[in-house]
Design an enzyme around this catalytic site. Structure first.
Site, PDB file in Angstrom:
ATOM      1  N   ASP A  75       0.791  -1.244   0.240  1.00  0.00           N
ATOM      2  CA  ASP A  75       0.100  -0.049   0.147  1.00  0.00           C
ATOM      3  C   ASP A  75       0.809   1.206   0.069  1.00  0.00           C
ATOM      4  OD1 ASP A  75      -1.945  -1.863   0.423  1.00  0.00           O
ATOM      5  OD2 ASP A  75      -2.867  -0.888   2.290  1.00  0.00           O
ATOM      6  N   HIS A 129       4.965  -7.556  -0.110  1.00  0.00           N
ATOM      7  CA  HIS A 129       4.559  -8.828  -0.786  1.00  0.00           C
ATOM      8  C   HIS A 129       5.390  -8.989  -2.257  1.00  0.00           C
ATOM      9  CE1 HIS A 129       1.133  -9.852   2.027  1.00  0.00           C
ATOM     10  NE2 HIS A 129       1.516  -8.355   2.157  1.00  0.00           N
ATOM     11  N   SER A 232       8.282   3.493   4.698  1.00  0.00           N
ATOM     12  CA  SER A 232       9.542   3.795   3.886  1.00  0.00           C
ATOM     13  C   SER A 232       9.376   3.725   2.475  1.00  0.00           C
ATOM     14  CB  SER A 232      10.901   2.862   4.328  1.00  0.00           C
ATOM     15  OG  SER A 232      11.878   3.032   3.840  1.00  0.00           O
TER      16      SER A 232
END
Length: 261
Positions: A75, A129, A232
């Site tokens: 996200d 992921h 980050s």
């Protein structure tokens, strides 16, 4: 100094305060950053601030399982999305850097990549992921600074991604082409975690390290690779790929980014 601040913040975020105090800290954090917890546990259920940062999805998100479809690993906000040129890429418009320095490898002259910069803000889901089926051949750790990576910092600090601590995954995809998955550290990132290589200890005043695998590590698309302890940036470099997503777009993990050649 930023490394010390990040270590101290990471230590604070790992403290389990008494339940009433921790619940208050969590509620304040959620309110300040306008975090949507609809896919996660309630804030009161997290026993430390770090567990709130690194919260897991309650249910897996569906994604396109077609082998040549690349999905977003996070996200995040896409701050740049383009093709490299003479092995240079943009951290932000007007601020280019040498990808050989970032990756720790001399890329062949005739090889160029699409790149996508994915910025995770403090409000985002902090786990990342696999964007496609991957065979991880090597993991490189580079010690460095922990400067902020938000847009004002990207405009201020030259070579920011190269200067900051980072982990580079070198992998091949199902089509035989190359993928680099780069996790860039930032201010208040207590650590960068990759489940497949627990020996890496980030923000620990250590030099560079390389882990090479005679038998590549097989990772399936959508599999959880690891997490940031705070927000980050992930930078993807994908060979023979044209992104279908543009700079300034907010994306979610599992959203389609484009089609592999």
């Amino acid at each position: 100094m930023t490394n010390l601040i990040s270590r101290l913040f990471g230590a604070f975020a790992s403290i389990a305060f008494p339940q009433a105090i921790q619940s208050f800290i969590n509620r304040v954090y959620v309110a300040i950053f306008h975090i949507d917890l609809s896919e996660f546990e309630e804030s009161k259920n997290f026993t430390t601030l770090n567990k709130l940062f690194t919260r897991r999805l309650k249910s897996p998100r569906p994604f396109d399982t077609t082998p040549n479809v690349l999905i977003s690993p996070t996200d995040s906000l896409i701050t740049e999305s383009a093709q490299t040129s003479q092995h240079r890429a943009l951290q932000i418009k007007g601020m280019a850097y040498d990808i050989n320095e970032l990756l720790g490898e001399q890329i062949p002259q005739n090889t160029e990549f699409a790149y996508i910069n994915l910025y995770l803000s403090p409000r985002d889901y902090h786990r990342y992921h696999a964007p496609c089926d991957m065979q991880i051949e090597e993991i490189r750790y580079f010690g460095g600074e922990l400067l902020p990576v938000h847009i004002p910092a990207l405009k201020k600090f030259a070579n920011l991604f190269v200067r900051n601590e980072r982990i580079v995954l070198k992998a091949s995809m199902q089509n035989g082409k190359r993928l680099y998955f780069v996790a860039v550290g930032a201010l208040n990132v207590g650590s960068i975690v990759f489940h497949c290589e627990p020996k890496i200890q980030t923000n620990a005043k250590r030099g560079n390290e390389t882990y090479t695998y005679a038998t590549p590590i097989t990772i399936k698309k959508g599999e959880e690779l690891g997490m940031f302890n705070m927000g980050s940036t992930i930078v993807l470099f994908i060979e023979d790929f044209t992104p279908h997503i543009h700079s300034g777009t907010k994306v979610q993990y599992a959203q389609t980014l484009g089609i592999l050649a």
